[in-house]
Design a protein around this motif. Structure first.
Motif, PDB file in Angstrom:
ATOM      1  N   GLU A 193       0.844  -1.198   0.000  1.00  0.00           N
ATOM      2  CA  GLU A 193       0.000   0.000   0.000  1.00  0.00           C
ATOM      3  C   GLU A 193       0.877   1.244   0.000  1.00  0.00           C
ATOM      4  O   GLU A 193       1.893   1.312   0.674  1.00  0.00           O
ATOM      5  N   PHE A 194       0.466   2.237  -0.786  1.00  0.00           N
ATOM      6  CA  PHE A 194       1.175   3.513  -0.842  1.00  0.00           C
ATOM      7  C   PHE A 194       0.162   4.625  -1.047  1.00  0.00           C
ATOM      8  O   PHE A 194      -0.553   4.641  -2.055  1.00  0.00           O
ATOM      9  N   LEU A 195       0.072   5.524  -0.082  1.00  0.00           N
ATOM     10  CA  LEU A 195      -0.835   6.669  -0.140  1.00  0.00           C
ATOM     11  C   LEU A 195      -2.249   6.258  -0.530  1.00  0.00           C
ATOM     12  O   LEU A 195      -2.905   6.906  -1.344  1.00  0.00           O
ATOM     13  N   GLY A 196      -2.711   5.149   0.036  1.00  0.00           N
ATOM     14  CA  GLY A 196      -4.071   4.678  -0.202  1.00  0.00           C
ATOM     15  C   GLY A 196      -4.235   3.750  -1.389  1.00  0.00           C
ATOM     16  O   GLY A 196      -5.294   3.163  -1.566  1.00  0.00           O
ATOM     17  N   ALA A 197      -3.206   3.600  -2.200  1.00  0.00           N
ATOM     18  CA  ALA A 197      -3.277   2.690  -3.349  1.00  0.00           C
ATOM     19  C   ALA A 197      -2.802   1.310  -2.913  1.00  0.00           C
ATOM     20  O   ALA A 197      -1.812   1.182  -2.200  1.00  0.00           O
ATOM     21  N   ASP A 198      -3.545   0.289  -3.324  1.00  0.00           N
ATOM     22  CA  ASP A 198      -3.212  -1.086  -2.950  1.00  0.00           C
ATOM     23  C   ASP A 198      -1.884  -1.527  -3.547  1.00  0.00           C
ATOM     24  O   ASP A 198      -1.464  -1.038  -4.596  1.00  0.00           O
ATOM     25  N   GLY A 199      -1.263  -2.485  -2.882  1.00  0.00           N
ATOM     26  CA  GLY A 199      -0.054  -3.113  -3.411  1.00  0.00           C
ATOM     27  C   GLY A 199      -0.458  -4.190  -4.394  1.00  0.00           C
ATOM     28  O   GLY A 199      -0.369  -5.379  -4.109  1.00  0.00           O
ATOM     29  N   ASP A 200      -0.918  -3.765  -5.555  1.00  0.00           N
ATOM     30  CA  ASP A 200      -1.544  -4.670  -6.520  1.00  0.00           C
ATOM     31  C   ASP A 200      -0.631  -5.088  -7.668  1.00  0.00           C
ATOM     32  O   ASP A 200      -1.080  -5.656  -8.655  1.00  0.00           O
ATOM     33  N   GLY A 201       0.643  -4.785  -7.559  1.00  0.00           N
ATOM     34  CA  GLY A 201       1.569  -5.152  -8.622  1.00  0.00           C
ATOM     35  C   GLY A 201       1.577  -4.187  -9.796  1.00  0.00           C
ATOM     36  O   GLY A 201       2.131  -4.496 -10.851  1.00  0.00           O
ATOM     37  N   SER A 202       0.995  -3.000  -9.597  1.00  0.00           N
ATOM     38  CA  SER A 202       0.959  -2.008 -10.676  1.00  0.00           C
ATOM     39  C   SER A 202       2.350  -1.475 -10.977  1.00  0.00           C
ATOM     40  O   SER A 202       3.121  -1.184 -10.065  1.00  0.00           O
ATOM     41  N   LYS A 203       2.628  -1.323 -12.253  1.00  0.00           N
ATOM     42  CA  LYS A 203       3.848  -0.659 -12.693  1.00  0.00           C
ATOM     43  C   LYS A 203       3.621   0.841 -12.555  1.00  0.00           C
ATOM     44  O   LYS A 203       2.559   1.344 -12.932  1.00  0.00           O
ATOM     45  N   VAL A 204       4.607   1.541 -12.009  1.00  0.00           N
ATOM     46  CA  VAL A 204       4.479   2.987 -11.812  1.00  0.00           C
ATOM     47  C   VAL A 204       5.708   3.690 -12.373  1.00  0.00           C
ATOM     48  O   VAL A 204       6.775   3.089 -12.526  1.00  0.00           O
ATOM     49  N   GLU A 205       5.524   4.976 -12.652  1.00  0.00           N
ATOM     50  CA  GLU A 205       6.634   5.827 -13.076  1.00  0.00           C
ATOM     51  C   GLU A 205       6.329   7.239 -12.610  1.00  0.00           C
ATOM     52  O   GLU A 205       5.163   7.616 -12.478  1.00  0.00           O
ATOM     53  N   THR A 206       7.370   7.984 -12.339  1.00  0.00           N
ATOM     54  CA  THR A 206       7.180   9.362 -11.903  1.00  0.00           C
ATOM     55  C   THR A 206       8.440  10.167 -12.170  1.00  0.00           C
ATOM     56  O   THR A 206       9.498   9.605 -12.468  1.00  0.00           O
ATOM     57  N   ASP A 207       8.293  11.472 -12.025  1.00  0.00           N
ATOM     58  CA  ASP A 207       9.439  12.374 -12.099  1.00  0.00           C
ATOM     59  C   ASP A 207       9.744  12.845 -10.692  1.00  0.00           C
ATOM     60  O   ASP A 207       8.840  13.080  -9.889  1.00  0.00           O
ATOM     61  N   GLU A 208      11.019  12.978 -10.397  1.00  0.00           N
ATOM     62  CA  GLU A 208      11.487  13.437  -9.094  1.00  0.00           C
ATOM     63  C   GLU A 208      12.472  14.578  -9.314  1.00  0.00           C
ATOM     64  O   GLU A 208      13.285  14.524 -10.243  1.00  0.00           O
ATOM     65  N   PHE A 209      12.373  15.581  -8.454  1.00  0.00           N
ATOM     66  CA  PHE A 209      13.271  16.731  -8.541  1.00  0.00           C
ATOM     67  C   PHE A 209      13.891  16.947  -7.169  1.00  0.00           C
ATOM     68  O   PHE A 209      13.176  17.056  -6.167  1.00  0.00           O
ATOM     69  N   ASP A 210      15.216  16.964  -7.114  1.00  0.00           N
ATOM     70  CA  ASP A 210      15.931  17.103  -5.849  1.00  0.00           C
ATOM     71  C   ASP A 210      17.021  18.153  -5.979  1.00  0.00           C
ATOM     72  O   ASP A 210      17.640  18.299  -7.036  1.00  0.00           O
ATOM     73  N   LEU A 211      17.252  18.835  -4.872  1.00  0.00           N
ATOM     74  CA  LEU A 211      18.328  19.809  -4.768  1.00  0.00           C
ATOM     75  C   LEU A 211      19.203  19.386  -3.600  1.00  0.00           C
ATOM     76  O   LEU A 211      18.730  19.328  -2.460  1.00  0.00           O
ATOM     77  N   TYR A 212      20.438  19.021  -3.891  1.00  0.00           N
ATOM     78  CA  TYR A 212      21.385  18.533  -2.885  1.00  0.00           C
ATOM     79  C   TYR A 212      22.460  19.578  -2.623  1.00  0.00           C
ATOM     80  O   TYR A 212      22.916  20.233  -3.557  1.00  0.00           O
TER      81      TYR A 212
END
Length: 127
Positions: A87-106
């Motif tokens: 489970e992640f943020l209310g979404a089930d751990g259903d084996g879904s493939k996910v993708e996202t963009d991440e922006f970080d400043l180090y």
């Protein structure tokens, strides 16, 4: 002061350690105390945060798309992918493939991350 290419190469090694799940190697990139989105964390807490992502998404991968270096600061755009097994943020751990963009400043001092401000499009990780 390291060159831009040296810093980007260093960051690539950090991402490689994350993608290999080599937590000792990841820890070596992080200062004993690190400021994360305005909160002080220990090195162990920082690594635990990265590990949590890989527990929810066991095959999670970070891929560097762009990097900008200015002095001690490194800004990155990452493309992240994985499979949601828990489970992640209310979404089930259903084996879904996910993708996202991440922006970080180090902020990197003496080869270690001392500060990071970051955000990912977590809404896309719930889809």
């Amino acid at each position: 002061m390291p060159s831009r290419d040296e810093i980007v190469r260093w960051y690539g090694e950090y991402l490689d350690a994350c993608n290999r799940r080599d937590w000792e190697a990841v820890a070596a990139f992080v200062a004993e105390q690190v400021l994360v989105n305005g909160e002080t964390r220990s090195r162990a807490e920082y690594v635990a945060g990265v590990r949590r992502t890989t527990m929810i998404f066991p095959d999670y991968r970070w891929e560097l798309r762009r990097a900008v270096v200015e002095g001690e600061w490194l800004a990155v755009h990452l493309y992240d992918t994985g499979t949601r097994h828990w489970e992640f943020l209310g979404a089930d751990g259903d084996g879904s493939k996910v993708e996202t963009d991440e922006f970080d400043l180090y902020r990197v001092v003496d080869g270690q991350i001392v500060e990071v401000e970051g955000t990912a499009d977590n809404a896309r990780l719930r889809e």
